[in-house]
Design a protein around this motif. Sequence first.
Motif, short mmCIF file in Angstrom:
data_model
loop_
_atom_site.label_atom_id
_atom_site.label_comp_id
_atom_site.label_asym_id
_atom_site.label_seq_id
_atom_site.Cartn_x
_atom_site.Cartn_y
_atom_site.Cartn_z
N GLY A 19 29.19 -50.36 22.54
CA GLY A 19 29.14 -48.91 22.67
C GLY A 19 29.71 -48.19 21.46
N PRO A 20 30.96 -48.48 21.09
CA PRO A 20 31.55 -47.82 19.91
C PRO A 20 30.77 -48.04 18.62
CG PRO A 20 33.26 -48.84 21.24
CD PRO A 20 31.96 -49.28 21.82
N LEU A 21 30.09 -49.19 18.49
CA LEU A 21 29.29 -49.46 17.29
C LEU A 21 27.91 -48.81 17.35
CD1 LEU A 21 30.13 -53.21 16.54
CD2 LEU A 21 30.73 -51.21 15.13
N GLY A 22 27.55 -48.25 18.51
CA GLY A 22 26.23 -47.62 18.66
C GLY A 22 25.09 -48.61 18.75
N LEU A 23 25.35 -49.78 19.30
CA LEU A 23 24.32 -50.83 19.41
C LEU A 23 23.58 -50.65 20.74
CD1 LEU A 23 26.39 -53.88 18.07
CD2 LEU A 23 25.19 -52.07 16.81
N ARG A 24 22.62 -49.77 20.74
CA ARG A 24 21.95 -49.39 21.98
C ARG A 24 21.02 -50.46 22.53
NH1 ARG A 24 20.31 -43.05 20.61
NH2 ARG A 24 22.45 -42.32 20.23
N ASP A 25 20.60 -51.39 21.69
CA ASP A 25 19.67 -52.43 22.14
C ASP A 25 20.34 -53.78 22.29
OD1 ASP A 25 17.34 -50.85 22.33
OD2 ASP A 25 17.07 -50.94 20.16
N THR A 26 21.67 -53.82 22.26
CA THR A 26 22.41 -55.07 22.41
C THR A 26 23.03 -55.11 23.79
OG1 THR A 26 22.88 -55.15 20.04
CG2 THR A 26 24.24 -56.50 21.47
#
Length: 474
Positions: free
Chosen positions: A223-230
């Motif tokens: 979430g904090p890294l903005g990894l929306r597809d992980t």
Amino acid sequence: MDRRDFSKLFLGFAAAYALPQPVVALGALSNNTGNDEDALQRFVRHRILKQQRAYAAVTGTLKSSERRIITVRAPEAKDDYQLDGDTIFEVASLTKIFTALLLAVEVVHKRVRLDDPLQDYVPSGVKAPTFEGRQITLADLATHGASLPLRPNNLAASAPDAPNKYAGYSLEQLYGGLPNYHLQACPGSQFNYSNLAFGLLGQGIALKEGRSFAEILRERVTGPLGLRDTSLEDDPRKSARRAQGHDFYLSPIGPTSDGVLAPAGGLRSTANDLLTLLDLFISGRGPKDLVAASRLMLSIDRPGGSDITRMALGWRKTTTHGETYYWSNGSSDGSRTFMGFNPARKAGVVALADAASGEGLDDIGHHFLNPQQSVSTKVIPTPDFITLPEKVLLRGIGRYEQAKDDIIEISRGYTGLIVSAGYGEFVIRPQSPTTYASKMVPGLTIEFEGADMGPALTLTLRQDDKTYIYKRIP
């Protein structure tokens, strides 16, 4: 190639079951183009179109935070999923980097310590194994130093080539089998690759907080890294971007599930998301606690399984030809994945293929990070396999020795026979009643010889114009 080199061959292709080591390239070609993405694209096209290791691949590069995505799809591919930097792959053991990063974040926030014993992260009443009084620590789990086996000892489908073998594996099984492990070495003293260890690590953190591993990972890492597809789950709304997996023989397979071993290999992700993760380590771009956690990960130094490779938290650290770089790879039933970065070059690479493979694009990734590393370009025809009666197939099962430190074990697998040496293993299938080959190790053949219909007495292995003869151990 002497016996020592042959042992490295085993370890190289052990990565077919997510046992990562630097690839030993067959028919290797040295290339001096450095980080030239055009050369990278040529290598990837050759791997997919000529060597036919997969139907499609997505490769992403990062140089001083500048990204490039390369895609290749074979003309004969029947799949029509979207192929770009947002294609979703099962990334298998690349998941371990995320789990190790989560551990490091917990340390940064002083919620856990690296030297905390595993015993404090299992349910009450469960006894974690020890070695002469030395307890397994969280750092041991995150560096493959816990002396635990690759897979749990109570899997229903225990054959290494069984499809979807971790699906349905439960917490009750994970902790129920824990007291039965007998450590063969002091934790922290040697490298022993283990999916079980990372499963225990992730689930131990979750148990400590009373929440699911997926929830904590999303809240504190992806979430904090903005990894929306992980994610550990498949999202039906993203099905058009979901890569179709293929097995070693390029037949459609999957999707797979890792049960409660998801912290070891359950993530789905994209090249773009993984490049964002790499940028955290290369440029320090990200939330402060994750930047601190990434630095902590790289500060750890443990045995890594070879003369040139050590373990950081999660990452392999290879030093060779005057370069040091970090990497990880993985293999699911239907994909092969690689990612890594070279801090001095400020360069990173992600390589995702839509088929299981003994080599995938790993050597290409290693070459991008260190141009002195060789790339396999030799085209080897796919072996023709036959079906044998079970009693004929079983003749080869046993242990064979060339020297005390050079022992091969042959066991029955799901699709053929399993060749094991140390912590490396791969599948062979028959071409005749006595001769076997491997799709996972191109060009390798094994011949069993002995009394008619009795157990084979010798095993002759041929690879790269070299011959090795092993005798059955009574």
